[in-house]
Scaffold this active site. Structure first.
Site, PDB file in Angstrom:
ATOM      1  N   ILE A 198       0.435  -1.318  -0.157  1.00 31.55           N
ATOM      2  CA  ILE A 198      -0.161  -0.304   0.266  1.00 31.55           C
ATOM      3  C   ILE A 198       1.064   1.584  -0.396  1.00 31.55           C
ATOM      4  O   ILE A 198       0.187   2.736  -0.142  1.00 31.55           O
ATOM      5  CB  ILE A 198      -1.466   0.112   0.954  1.00 31.55           C
ATOM      6  CG1 ILE A 198      -2.107   0.876   0.601  1.00 31.55           C
ATOM      7  CG2 ILE A 198       0.072   0.270   2.612  1.00 31.55           C
ATOM      8  CD1 ILE A 198      -3.015   0.806  -0.242  1.00 31.55           C
ATOM      9  N   SER A 243      11.447   0.142   6.435  1.00 32.46           N
ATOM     10  CA  SER A 243      11.347  -1.184   6.369  1.00 32.46           C
ATOM     11  C   SER A 243      12.639  -1.552   6.376  1.00 32.46           C
ATOM     12  O   SER A 243      13.239  -1.974   6.785  1.00 32.46           O
ATOM     13  CB  SER A 243      10.729  -1.367   4.773  1.00 32.46           C
ATOM     14  OG  SER A 243      11.627  -2.405   3.690  1.00 32.46           O
ATOM     15  N   ARG A 244      12.329  -3.151   7.076  1.00 32.78           N
ATOM     16  CA  ARG A 244      13.815  -4.125   8.080  1.00 32.78           C
ATOM     17  C   ARG A 244      13.892  -4.480   6.883  1.00 32.78           C
ATOM     18  O   ARG A 244      15.394  -4.978   6.943  1.00 32.78           O
ATOM     19  CB  ARG A 244      12.718  -5.133   8.474  1.00 32.78           C
ATOM     20  CG  ARG A 244      12.056  -4.343   9.956  1.00 32.78           C
ATOM     21  CD  ARG A 244      11.353  -5.643  10.572  1.00 32.78           C
ATOM     22  NE  ARG A 244      10.372  -6.066   9.758  1.00 32.78           N
ATOM     23  CZ  ARG A 244       9.327  -7.057   9.870  1.00 32.78           C
ATOM     24  NH1 ARG A 244       8.972  -7.803  10.888  1.00 32.78           N
ATOM     25  NH2 ARG A 244       8.114  -7.918   8.804  1.00 32.78           N
ATOM     26  N   LYS A 290      -5.400   1.719   7.755  1.00 32.23           N
ATOM     27  CA  LYS A 290      -5.972   1.041   8.346  1.00 32.23           C
ATOM     28  C   LYS A 290      -5.874   0.042   9.012  1.00 32.23           C
ATOM     29  O   LYS A 290      -4.787  -0.782   8.024  1.00 32.23           O
ATOM     30  CB  LYS A 290      -7.524   1.004   8.280  1.00 32.23           C
ATOM     31  CG  LYS A 290      -7.958   0.900   6.044  1.00 32.23           C
ATOM     32  CD  LYS A 290      -7.434  -0.810   5.486  1.00 32.23           C
ATOM     33  CE  LYS A 290      -7.974  -1.803   6.179  1.00 32.23           C
ATOM     34  NZ  LYS A 290      -7.418  -2.984   5.694  1.00 32.23           N
ATOM     35  N   ASP A 315      -9.328  -8.269   7.194  1.00 26.89           N
ATOM     36  CA  ASP A 315      -8.595  -6.944   6.680  1.00 26.89           C
ATOM     37  C   ASP A 315      -8.918  -6.673   5.373  1.00 26.89           C
ATOM     38  O   ASP A 315      -9.634  -5.020   5.850  1.00 26.89           O
ATOM     39  CB  ASP A 315      -7.178  -7.286   6.501  1.00 26.89           C
ATOM     40  CG  ASP A 315      -5.903  -6.488   5.686  1.00 26.89           C
ATOM     41  OD1 ASP A 315      -5.301  -6.010   6.782  1.00 26.89           O
ATOM     42  OD2 ASP A 315      -5.871  -6.067   4.797  1.00 26.89           O
TER      43      ASP A 315
END
Ligand code: NAP
Length: 311
Positions: free
Chosen positions: A14, A36-37, A91, A169
């Site tokens: 997203i 981001s990891r 969300k 979700d």
């Protein structure tokens, strides 16, 4: 006015599909970092593998958009708010209601804006439906939200883990529209949640609602094991006999069978316009109602086991 310097934390589907273009298209924002990891991000923008490093190393940051899976959202949001950053949450805004309420208190204490976004609410067709239904008594609402999990969540494992929401979700998108358009409060009266025997979250769910402004049948049917074209529809009938259909995930509205004109700038551009306004006005927008319906479905629902699901 200098642009608001924003970082995206959680750089997956997203973030890449929607947040990056929406930020690029809004002159009020400048994307200055991603986290981001695995260090994924955008060419030319600094990327980090932990939000703590990013908070330490990026100067003059104003805001963050947190687009991680929901289970880690609370801890990250807490750190960002405590660092004095305006925070936009994808969300669902948390895994529990208590998390979101705590973040709202924290944001108020730190005088930053907290924005719990529900992207499906930002369709102009949804706004038009809400206006049309205001003050009406509802005699029927039927939510049908069927899609293929393999198509929209390829390889994502977090959706099946505790706190991953499973079929809720996508289902929570429908609930976010329902809470936006329904002219009164919705309560979960009955629920049935179907869990694959090898998974921790449901693959399908059926809900029945009650409401003081709804006299007839109010239902939701969520199915993630659906093949073929997705069905993302909410049909509503008023006691006066008006029939509304929000289809295509809330992007199209028909009234009495006639398609209504829709326009607007799109879900995510509208979200970033509102975020800029909230920051300018030092306001928060915190809406827990869709999450509360999911929590109540878990609290009231019958749980059943269905056949194992393999990706
Ligand atoms: P995704 O593709 O799995 O992306 C999530 C990203 O978060 C991953 O790339 C992961 O990258 C990163 N991440 C995980 N833990 C992290 C941490 N502790 N710190 C920093 N980054 C972390 O999931 P998605 O589909 O984008 O969904 C993310 C959220 O957006 C969900 O809440 C979902 O409901 C919502 N959403 C999704 C869609 C959609 O169509 N997919 C639509 C609207 C809203 P690393 O593994 O590199 O850390």
């Amino acid at each position: 006015m200098r642009p608001l310097r924003i970082a995206i934390i959680g750089f997956g589907k997203i973030a890449e599909d929607q947040h990056v273009p929406a930020i690029a298209g809004n002159r009020r924002f400048e994307l200055v970092a991603t986290v981001s990891r695995q260090g994924n991000g955008v060419q030319g923008v600094r990327s980090f593998t932990s939000h703590q490093d990013m908070l330490r190393e990026v100067p003059d940051l104003d805001a963050v958009a947190i687009c991680t899976p929901p289970s880690v959202r609370y801890g990250i949001a807490r750190d960002c708010i405590q660092a004095g950053l305006h925070s936009l949450l994808e969300k669902p805004p948390g895994v529990t209601l208590a998390e979101v309420e705590d973040l709202a208190c924290l944001a108020a204490g730190h005088q930053v804006s907290l924005f719990t976004t529900w992207h499906a609410q930002y369709n102009p067709a949804v706004t038009a439906a809400a206006k049309r239904l205001a003050g009406q008594e509802i005699s029927r609402m039927e939510i049908v939200w069927h899609e293929d999990v393999r198509k929209f969540h390829p390889g994502q494992q977090w959706i099946w883990q505790p706190g991953g929401f499973g079929v809720f979700d996508p289902g929570i998108n429908a609930l976010s529209i329902a809470t936006r358009i329904f002219p009164g409060e919705l309560f979960v009266r009955e629920a049935e949640l179907m869990f694959p025997e090898n998974r921790q979250t449901p693959i399908a769910a059926r809900l029945t609602f009650a409401s003081s402004t709804g006299t007839g049948t109010l239902t939701a049917d969520f199915n993630w094991n659906h093949t073929g074209d997705e069905a993302w529809n909410i049909a509503v009938e008023t006691a006066e006999g008006t029939e509304l259909l929000l289809s295509h995930g809330g992007s199209r509205l028909s009234i009495g069978g006639e398609l209504q004109a829709s326009g607007g700038e799109g879900e995510y551009p509208s979200i970033y316009s509102e975020f800029a306004d909230l920051i300018d006005e030092r306001r928060s927008h915190v809406d827990i109602r869709p999450l509360r319906l999911v929590a109540d479905a878990y609290l009231t629902g019958r749980h059943s086991r269905v056949e194992a699901f393999e990706d």
